[in-house]
Design an enzyme around this catalytic site. Structure first.
Site, mmCIF file in Angstrom:
data_model
loop_
_atom_site.group_PDB
_atom_site.id
_atom_site.type_symbol
_atom_site.label_atom_id
_atom_site.label_comp_id
_atom_site.label_asym_id
_atom_site.label_seq_id
_atom_site.Cartn_x
_atom_site.Cartn_y
_atom_site.Cartn_z
ATOM 1 N N LEU A 102 38.747 44.732 29.650
ATOM 2 C CA LEU A 102 37.716 44.521 30.661
ATOM 3 C C LEU A 102 38.446 44.472 31.998
ATOM 4 O O LEU A 102 39.467 43.783 32.102
ATOM 5 C CB LEU A 102 36.984 43.185 30.439
ATOM 6 C CG LEU A 102 35.715 43.176 29.598
ATOM 7 C CD1 LEU A 102 35.198 41.740 29.473
ATOM 8 C CD2 LEU A 102 34.640 44.070 30.189
ATOM 9 N N ASP A 103 37.955 45.187 32.999
ATOM 10 C CA ASP A 103 38.683 45.198 34.261
ATOM 11 C C ASP A 103 38.622 43.832 34.947
ATOM 12 O O ASP A 103 37.807 42.971 34.586
ATOM 13 C CB ASP A 103 38.176 46.314 35.192
ATOM 14 C CG ASP A 103 36.746 46.117 35.654
ATOM 15 O OD1 ASP A 103 36.478 45.103 36.316
ATOM 16 O OD2 ASP A 103 35.898 46.979 35.364
ATOM 17 N N LYS A 104 39.492 43.638 35.903
ATOM 18 C CA LYS A 104 39.662 42.348 36.571
ATOM 19 C C LYS A 104 38.361 41.811 37.146
ATOM 20 O O LYS A 104 38.095 40.597 37.109
ATOM 21 C CB LYS A 104 40.709 42.484 37.678
ATOM 22 C CG LYS A 104 40.957 41.205 38.477
ATOM 23 C CD LYS A 104 41.976 41.451 39.568
ATOM 24 C CE LYS A 104 42.193 40.197 40.417
ATOM 25 N NZ LYS A 104 43.170 40.437 41.516
ATOM 26 N N SER A 106 35.326 42.341 36.124
ATOM 27 C CA SER A 106 34.254 42.185 35.143
ATOM 28 C C SER A 106 34.496 40.937 34.297
ATOM 29 O O SER A 106 35.586 40.394 34.259
ATOM 30 C CB SER A 106 34.185 43.417 34.233
ATOM 31 O OG SER A 106 33.922 44.581 34.995
#
Length: 241
Positions: A102-104, A106
């Site tokens: 999961l990107d930073k 999100s």
């Protein structure tokens, strides 16, 4: 003594996926019995294997955790520029790593495990495992934009067309999306093609595991039934029916 390829052995110990293990070997940070490892070599549990000087221990049992990753936590094993790294945020007696990212910016459900085979099975795009998200944007959605997204859109930066996906409108600016692929920052890129900016993004389900009542920063062990179902869906054990 069973011999395994080094990348498979590292994956089975929950260090990382086979692909990431290959990268570690290429970087020269893996040693076997004190010697720098090379691609393709085989090892046994009797060998002393170290990653960045730390001895690798084989796993005793498979562990799978459901973790609510907060905004700001980075999915990486090591990043000197990251203030919060996911593997350092979970204080669990068995070392676990993330199965999918999961990107930073999100938040939401992240599965953490020490089972490299499970990580590989979950990350294999051809398996089309579902992941569900709640997405809020800065402006109201149009029917045309949602229709375009459902059918798949071309992402210039990645030079790929996204697979068709399920989208349900929950509010003027809020949608629920179910994807079967995991391209880099896929939802944000998809929204951008339609002129939309993501205000918040939360993952609520991965395959059969739901975020439930977890709060940011909390984690729980999966139940026996959840684990069995997850492994069956991923093709790692036979269906009991």
């Amino acid at each position: 003594m069973e011999e395994l390829r080094l990348n498979k052995y590292l994956a089975s110990c929950g260090i990382c996926s086979r692909r990431d293990a290959d990268k570690l070997i290429e970087q020269g940070v893996v040693t076997v019995n004190g010697q720098t490892a090379v691609q393709g070599m085989k090892v046994t549990a009797q060998d002393e294997i170290c990653v960045r000087g730390k001895k690798v221990a084989g796993r005793d049992r498979s562990v799978v955790l459901a973790y609510y990753k907060p905004v700001g936590v980075v999915c990486t094993e090591r990043d000197v520029h990251a203030k919060k790294v996911v593997t350092q945020e979970i204080h669990y007696p068995v070392r676990v790593t993330y199965a999918g990212r999961l990107d930073k910016d999100s938040e939401g459900l992240l599965l953490m495990t020490n089972d490299g085979a499970l990580i590989d099975a979950m990350m294999r795009g051809a398996n089309r495992h579902e992941k569900e998200y709640i997405v809020k944007t800065t402006k109201e959605w149009s029917k045309e934009a949602l229709s375009n997204m459902r059918g798949g859109v071309y992402l210039d930066e990645l030079e790929v067309t996204t697979r068709s996906c399920e989208i349900e409108q929950l509010g003027a600016k809020t949608i629920r999306m179910v994807l079967t692929q995991g391209l880099n920052r896929q939802i944000r890129r998809m929204c951008k093609t339609q002129g939309y900016e993501v205000a918040s993004l939360k993952r609520t389900r991965v395959i059969n595991i739901e975020l439930g009542n977890l709060k940011p920063g909390e984690y729980r062990e999966l139940s026996r039934d959840e684990i069995r179902s997850l492994y069956e869906i991923c093709g790692l054990i036979q269906n009991s029916n």
